[in-house]
Design a protein around this motif. Structure first.
Motif, PDB file in Angstrom:
ATOM      1  N   ASP A 162       0.854  -1.191   0.000  1.00  0.00           N
ATOM      2  CA  ASP A 162       0.000   0.000   0.000  1.00  0.00           C
ATOM      3  C   ASP A 162       0.885   1.235   0.000  1.00  0.00           C
ATOM      4  N   GLN A 278      -6.332   5.806 -10.549  1.00  0.00           N
ATOM      5  CA  GLN A 278      -6.646   4.423 -10.178  1.00  0.00           C
ATOM      6  C   GLN A 278      -5.644   3.909  -9.138  1.00  0.00           C
ATOM      7  N   VAL A 282      -8.003   5.172  -6.103  1.00  0.00           N
ATOM      8  CA  VAL A 282      -8.992   4.101  -6.000  1.00  0.00           C
ATOM      9  C   VAL A 282      -8.424   2.905  -5.235  1.00  0.00           C
ATOM     10  N   ARG A 283      -7.219   2.457  -5.651  1.00  0.00           N
ATOM     11  CA  ARG A 283      -6.692   1.245  -5.026  1.00  0.00           C
ATOM     12  C   ARG A 283      -5.669   1.538  -3.928  1.00  0.00           C
ATOM     13  N   ARG A 285      -2.594   1.287  -4.347  1.00  0.00           N
ATOM     14  CA  ARG A 285      -1.449   0.416  -4.615  1.00  0.00           C
ATOM     15  C   ARG A 285      -1.520   0.041  -6.087  1.00  0.00           C
ATOM     16  N   PRO A 288      -2.929  -6.055 -10.188  1.00  0.00           N
ATOM     17  CA  PRO A 288      -3.357  -6.481 -11.528  1.00  0.00           C
ATOM     18  C   PRO A 288      -4.709  -5.869 -11.906  1.00  0.00           C
TER      19      PRO A 288
ATOM     20  N   GLY C  75      -9.743  -8.262  -8.112  1.00  0.00           N
ATOM     21  CA  GLY C  75      -9.469  -7.240  -9.129  1.00  0.00           C
ATOM     22  C   GLY C  75     -10.041  -7.545 -10.487  1.00  0.00           C
ATOM     23  N   ASN C  80     -13.326  -1.994  -9.604  1.00  0.00           N
ATOM     24  CA  ASN C  80     -13.331  -0.673  -8.980  1.00  0.00           C
ATOM     25  C   ASN C  80     -14.036  -0.666  -7.636  1.00  0.00           C
ATOM     26  N   THR C  82     -13.627  -1.568  -3.520  1.00  0.00           N
ATOM     27  CA  THR C  82     -12.669  -1.876  -2.463  1.00  0.00           C
ATOM     28  C   THR C  82     -13.389  -2.552  -1.306  1.00  0.00           C
ATOM     29  N   LYS C 111      -7.741  -1.817   8.342  1.00  0.00           N
ATOM     30  CA  LYS C 111      -8.155  -0.413   8.158  1.00  0.00           C
ATOM     31  C   LYS C 111      -9.644  -0.259   8.410  1.00  0.00           C
TER      32      LYS C 111
END
Lengths: 374, 486, 397
Positions: A162, A278, A282-283, A285, A288, C75, C80, C82, C111
């Motif tokens: 992260d 992204q 969004v991620r 990190r 894939p 993924g 998109n 989380t 988290k």
């Protein structure tokens, strides 16, 4: 023109839901209330629209010039990779205000390089940008996986660690809301809108100020646009001419190849920034499938609005509803509306079909008209 | 097979492509359908072979009225058309192409097909390898293949559209021999669409001449080239006396220019053009005049030789560089190359006017309005260009030309215009000529060439003959040159 | 154009109305809503399905419990989305307990737990509590699959004629290393004890494909790897991956007359596709442990813990008591079955503990000294494969 595909998809979705024994009305209600019912969900929708709007803005440029930049997925991926070059080296203690701008800039460079490759292949090797794009998408995915399975891998899974907070797109404390992200996307869209503005016309959107959150930001942008409108860009006009007829444009003095390259680079840069969003928003990190299909979403949006910039933000917001709303459906407590979220993908697929169908009909009608002229 | 065409009419928009055409064609004879571009011969042949329907009129085969919905329909009744670019499938072999379109059920019989293929080929004197892939064949061989295919599918009427373009002399001889054999020995009706008088003379028994959508003459061969040209171009106008042009310096020069294209080679062309001179480029369509004009515009790099403008060698200059040197080019396909459908008039002016990164729409709009007024363009600055009539599009095209020009290259500047507009266009052009601009123009209209040219360059088969002596500048004289007779 | 504008306005109105106008669901007092987040499809005949069945078991056993299951959080399927968003959506609907059932959900679970301190999170297969990095509302749970893998290894050793056993591994981490090592220890033990062989004569090779299942172009193709094993002389494949390629290939080879066998993984019914070559399946059974956790949460007695659960040794295949199990395959003879039962009994009463020294790592360094018994942590964090095993201990970077 946008009405037809949307309508067809909605009807088809209703039929599918009913055939699964689900209550289509309740599902729609849950879909909308899920996607818009809480502040967090509304933020998610808006923030998911951010990468879509960024990407679609870039694609407006290439599609205006008649270039089917299918390679946009690869450009997003390369943007994410380039942003990660900086992001993965940032520690929790770094405080420079230039970290995020540098990430975005490098991502733009990455996306632009990848787009330039597709453009050069088209100009110098006569490889159609669609085929070049597909090939480059494939290559970019393999570069991503190679990095994630190699030096960049941290832990068990093929992904980086992260990113530390200073490397991330700043958000409001305790939320997923990033004004900077929205600013980027809206700014990019306004720039493109202005660049492509038809003959210096002014833009009027009634009732914009009454739309919550996004409305005032947009309204401000629109005022700026209208101030700039009398000075249009030559570039936008040149791209439109190329898109309509490259031969005529060339004879009217437009350097067609140069502008094909430039529009691809500009689109690639925006796609690269999309990739950065992204990765660092969004991620948090690099992992894939980092592009998340946002590139194809952008293509879909641009086709759906028939390359009219004005409608792009609205459609992007609408498309952002789909994953959020269908997530809420899938994770619903009530089994009557608990629907596998892959139906969201089905809905998108149906939309694509609808768009293609509508385009086909339009072209057919145009050909019919043409046949009556020698 | 006897074909009777009865009162065929076809209109596109306001243009009457075929205007009550009637003719009768007998089996066993070779016909030529002659006419300039736009005379209506392609339209007529497309109607005859099922590619498009007529608005009115009848087609009778051996006295039976027939209607075709598709080319396949026409072929079933025995009419086959050979296109300029044979419509074959490139990544199949010759034999596979031959087998295409046959109604033999799911599993075509390769052996039977091979025998038929060989048999028909031999009879016509074609030497075709059944296993060769189409991409490896020459245009001539692909034609031969297509003829074999059409005949094996039962064609009794063969329509050939410009079949001698792009094939070798030997292949042409083979083709003509086989066509003569087919017609005279086997009773096939052969229709040759062409504007090459030498081909017509070498092959045909009967000539049908179209002009402006009408059948204007039918003659049995042989007749003189001059008479054919007169038929094709209409009554000759004598050149009106005109004050000799004040000749300026020679500003533009082509020296031993050779231009190679896929279809045609322009050989060793030399020309010196003076400031303020109008040079007409005459010739049947596809004789090399267009290639030459495009080479002058920087759109078609010449293989050998030189182009010089004001003493500067511009042989390798591209279109945009030529434009900077003061050369402008106005093509004939207005909406295909020249104007951009979907853009407004004002956007065209914004595009064509030089300027920096920004467009000041206010200024461009007032300039556009000025040009609209000056050139009497019937339209608004915000009108989309394709909504204007052909004449107004042509006016726009001319209004878009830069003010200061050394060399102006025009393709068919009055195409589709009424007499009034055509005269107006020439007024504008002559005004530029008076300012010292050299004008090179192509026209299929011999009268226009004779009327406005100071000198004429006549093209035939890629070779050009310069005519500067007024005695030759008659329809008769030019016609002989156009037909390839010196 | 007019139509389009009209439509746009209608859309905006509809969205805004939906956003503010609809009522929220109201929740009954004694009800407990539990969220389950799965990495794969809930019907994958493997890891995720085992969790889904656990969730259904909880619903059946404890009244007043409602479940929200979200599967395919990865993924590829939900690019998109989380974990945070999923957790939020579940909490909004009243979830007080959330199971996150994949190793890779670890950091995001921590988290989320910080963000929602009133919600209890159970991260399955994680070690946040053990490492003391988890907030107090996080627990870990995992089953001691090592035992069942030892049984699988034993079964393989009883059957091999070429004295060569192959292990089809997923990716390399602590968990997969210790499971592979367990198979080896079980195989070595039974090879020496019941086959009279010497450890040095037993070949045991591990090959890692790179992920839990085949991703063309990314992982090695498990079908090719399995065929490679058999071509190289192995006659039993023990699978550590989520999918069934090992078993499928073994069946194909057996159909052609080769005498080869397979041991699948994860799912109780995995032998069904080829019973005649199947020596058995070690599998997870999450129901009982989930019920215990849910009961504790309902009664307010739940405490954060790192639970590494053993099977119910009295009957490892009892669906109401055992967290793990081993189904014997049809390819085991009656005598071999008896040996397996005896081996399970010995593991259960503690008379056999295979993680007892002397044991060396693959590189020859000492793992356990003579007589030393491994602690749970020593097993959990096994840093290398063991001496006698062929194959990579660490991912090649």
């Amino acid at each position: 023109m946008m009405l037809l595909p949307l309508l067809v998809s909605l009807i088809l979705m209703g039929i599918i839901l009913s055939s699964l024994g689900k209550d289509a009305g309740a599902a729609l209600e849950r879909f909308l209330s899920g996607a818009l019912g809480t502040p967090n969900a509304r933020v998610d929708v808006i923030m998911l629209a951010v990468p879509m709007l960024l990407c679609a803005s870039g694609l407006l440029l290439t599609y205006t010039a008649g270039l089917w930049n299918i390679g946009v997925e690869g450009q997003v991926t390369m943007g994410a990779i380039f942003a990660t070059i900086i992001a993965r080296s940032i520690t929790q203690e770094d405080t420079s205000p230039f970290i995020v701008p540098a990430e975005l800039l490098l991502a733009a460079v990455g996306g632009a390089l990848w787009a330039a490759l597709a453009a050069l292949l088209r100009i110098h090797a006569k490889v159609n940008e669609i085929f070049g794009g597909v090939a480059l998408n494939f290559i970019s995915v393999n570069i991503l996986l190679w990095l994630l399975n190699g030096d960049w891998k941290v832990g068990t899974y093929p992904q980086t660690a992260d990113f530390n907070t200073p490397a991330l797109l700043p958000r409001l404390e305790g939320t997923r809301f990033s004004p900077l992200g929205i600013g980027l996307a809206v700014g990019a869209w306004l720039l493109v809108f202005w660049a492509l503005n038809h003959g210096g016309k002014k833009l009027v959107i009634p009732g914009l100020n009454r739309v919550p959150v996004v409305g005032p930001i947009l309204a401000l942008g629109v005022r700026l646009l209208n101030f700039l409108a009398p000075r249009g860009t030559r570039w936008g006009l040149q791209l439109r001419a190329i898109g309509r007829s490259p031969r005529s444009a060339s004879l009217l003095g437009v350097r067609v190849n140069r502008h094909i390259l430039l529009s691809m680079i500009a689109c690639g840069a925006l796609a690269g920034i999309t990739g950065a969003v992204q990765a660092i928003f969004v991620r948090g990190r690099l992992s894939p499938g980092i592009s998340g299909g946002i590139g194809f979403m952008g293509v879909l949006i641009v086709l759906l609005v028939n390359i009219r910039p004005l409608w792009v933000p609205l459609i992007a917001l609408f498309f952002a509803l789909v994953p959020i709303g269908s997530l809420k459906l899938a994770s619903s407590l009530d089994p009557a509306v608990q629907i596998d979220a892959s139906l969201g993908n089905v809905f998108q697929g149906v939309l694509v079909l609808g768009v293609l169908l509508a385009n086909g009909l339009r072209e057919r009608a145009a050909r019919k008209r043409k046949e009556n002229i020698p | 097979m006897q074909i009777r065409i009865d009162q065929i009419t076809k209109t596109f928009g306001r243009v009457r492509a075929n205007d009550s055409i009637s003719m009768a064609l007998e089996g066993g004879r070779i016909y030529a359908v002659l006419g300039e571009n736009g005379a209506g011969k392609s339209t007529l042949m497309k109607i005859l072979s099922g590619y498009q329907p007529a608005d009115s009129g009848r087609i009778l085969l051996d006295g039976q009225e027939v209607r075709f919905a598709t080319p396949a329909d026409a072929l079933i009744t025995g009419i086959g058309m050979l296109h300029q670019d044979p419509l074959d499938v490139p990544n199949l072999t010759a034999l596979e192409n031959f087998m295409l379109g046959k109604h033999e059920g799911l599993l075509p019989k390769r052996r039977t097909a091979l025998t038929a293929f060989r048999e028909v080929g031999q009879r016509l004197g074609f030497d075709l390898n059944p296993d060769a892939y189409i991409d490896s064949l020459t245009i001539g061989e692909r034609q031969q293949l297509e003829i074999v295919r059409l005949l094996s599918m039962g064609a009794r009427v063969l329509i050939l559209d410009e079949p001698t373009t792009g094939i070798s002399a030997a292949q042409k001889e083979t083709l003509f021999n086989s066509l003569k054999h087919l017609a005279h020995e086997q009773g096939v009706t052969v229709i040759l669409v062409s504007h090459k008088l030498e081909d017509v003379e070498a092959l045909c028994d009967q000539v049908l001449v179209l002009r402006a959508g009408k059948l204007v003459g039918e003659r049995a061969m042989p007749i003189s080239a001059g008479e054919l040209v007169t038929l094709m171009f209409g009554q000759s106008l004598e050149r009106k006396p005109r004050p000799p042009a004040p000749k300026g310096d020679a500003i533009f020069e082509a020296a031993h220019l050779t231009i190679l294209t896929r279809r045609l080679t322009v050989h060793d062309l030399s020309l010196k053009a003076h400031a303020g001179e109008v040079i007409g480029l005459a010739g049947l369509d596809g004789s090399g005049q267009r290639e030459f004009l495009r080479a002058c515009a920087g759109l078609q790099p010449p293989q050998r030789g030189h182009l010089r403008l004001h003493g500067r060698d511009v042989s390798r200059a591209d279109y945009h560089q030529m434009a900077r040197f003061g050369v402008a080019y106005a093509p004939s396909g207005r909406l295909e190359e020249g104007l951009v459908a979907g853009l407004t008039v004002v956007e065209h002016f914004a595009l064509a006017r030089p300027g920096g990164l920004w467009i000041r729409w206010g200024a461009v709009r007032s300039y556009t309005q000025k040009q609209i007024d000056h050139y009497h363009i019937k339209g608004q600055p915000e009108s989309q260009i394709q909504m204007l009539s052909g004449g107004n599009q042509q006016r726009t095209l001319i209004a878009l030309l830069p003010d200061q020009l050394s060399l102006l290259l025009l393709e068919d500047p009055t195409r589709g215009l009424d007499v009034e507009s055509a005269r107006w266009v020439w007024e504008q052009l002559l005004e530029r000529r008076a300012k010292g601009t050299t004008i090179l123009f192509i026209s299929p209209d011999l009268d226009e060439i004779i009327e406005y040219s100071d000198r004429v360059l006549v093209f035939f088969g890629g070779r050009a003959t310069l005519v500067d002596d007024p005695a030759h500048m008659t329809t008769e004289g030019l016609g002989r040159l156009i037909g390839g007779k010196s | 154009m007019k139509l389009a504008r009209l439509f746009g306005i209608a859309l905006v109105i509809a969205l805004v109305a939906a956003a503010f106008g609809l009522p929220r669901p109201i929740q009954a007092q004694d009800e407990l809503v539990i969220g389950y987040i799965l990495v794969g499809p809930q019907n994958d005949k493997g890891w995720s399905q085992a969790h889904f069945e656990g969730a259904e078991y909880v619903e059946k056993m404890i009244p007043g419990v409602k479940k929200i299951v979200l599967d395919k959080l990865n993924g590829a399927d939900r690019p998109n989305v989380t974990l945070e968003q999923v957790v939020e959506s579940m909490v909004e609907q009243g979830a007080k307990l959330i199971f996150t059932t994949s190793d890779e959900f670890g950091p995001d679970t921590l988290k989320a737990a910080e963000k929602f301190p009133d919600v209890i999170f159970i991260h399955v297969s994680g070690d946040g509590v053990l490492k003391k990095v988890a907030p107090p509302n996080v627990g870990n749970v995992m089953g001691k699959m090592e035992y069942m893998k030892q049984v699988a290894g034993c079964a393989a050793a009883l059957k091999t004629q070429t004295n060569s056993i192959a292990y089809l591994g997923p990716l390399i981490n602590d968990e997969t290393r210790r499971l592979a090592a367990s198979v080896y220890l079980g195989a070595r033990y039974c090879f020496e004890k019941y086959r009279g062989g010497k450890a040095a004569d037993l070949t045991f090779e591990v090959k890692w494909i790179g992920f839990w299942f085949n991703i063309p172009g990314v992982t090695l193709d498990p079908t090719e790897v399995a065929n490679g094993f058999f071509n190289g002389g192995a006659d039993v494949i023990v699978s550590g991956i989520d999918t069934t390629e090992g078993t499928v290939v073994a069946k194909q080879r057996a159909d052609k007359g080769e005498k080869v066998f397979a041991i699948p993984y994860d799912f109780q019914g995995a032998c069904e596709i080829a019973p005649e070559i199947c020596l058995g399946t070690p599998y997870f059974h999450w129901g009982p442990s989930y019920v215990n956790i849910v009961k504790a949460v309902k009664e307010g007695t739940w405490k954060p813990a790192w639970d590494w659960l053993s099977p119910d040794w009295s009957d490892i295949n009892n669906p109401d008591t055992s967290n793990l199990g081993f189904v014997k395959g049809a390819a085991l003879s009656e005598d071999e079955g008896k040996i397996i039962d005896a081996f399970i009994a010995a593991l259960g009463d503690g008379s056999v503990n295979l993680f007892t020294g002397p044991l060396n790592f693959q590189d020859g360094t000492v793992y356990l000294k003579e007589g030393e018994v491994a602690t749970d942590e020593q097993i959990w964090y096994l840093p290398q494969l063991l001496e006698g095993m062929k194959g990579e201990s660490k991912p090649a970077n």
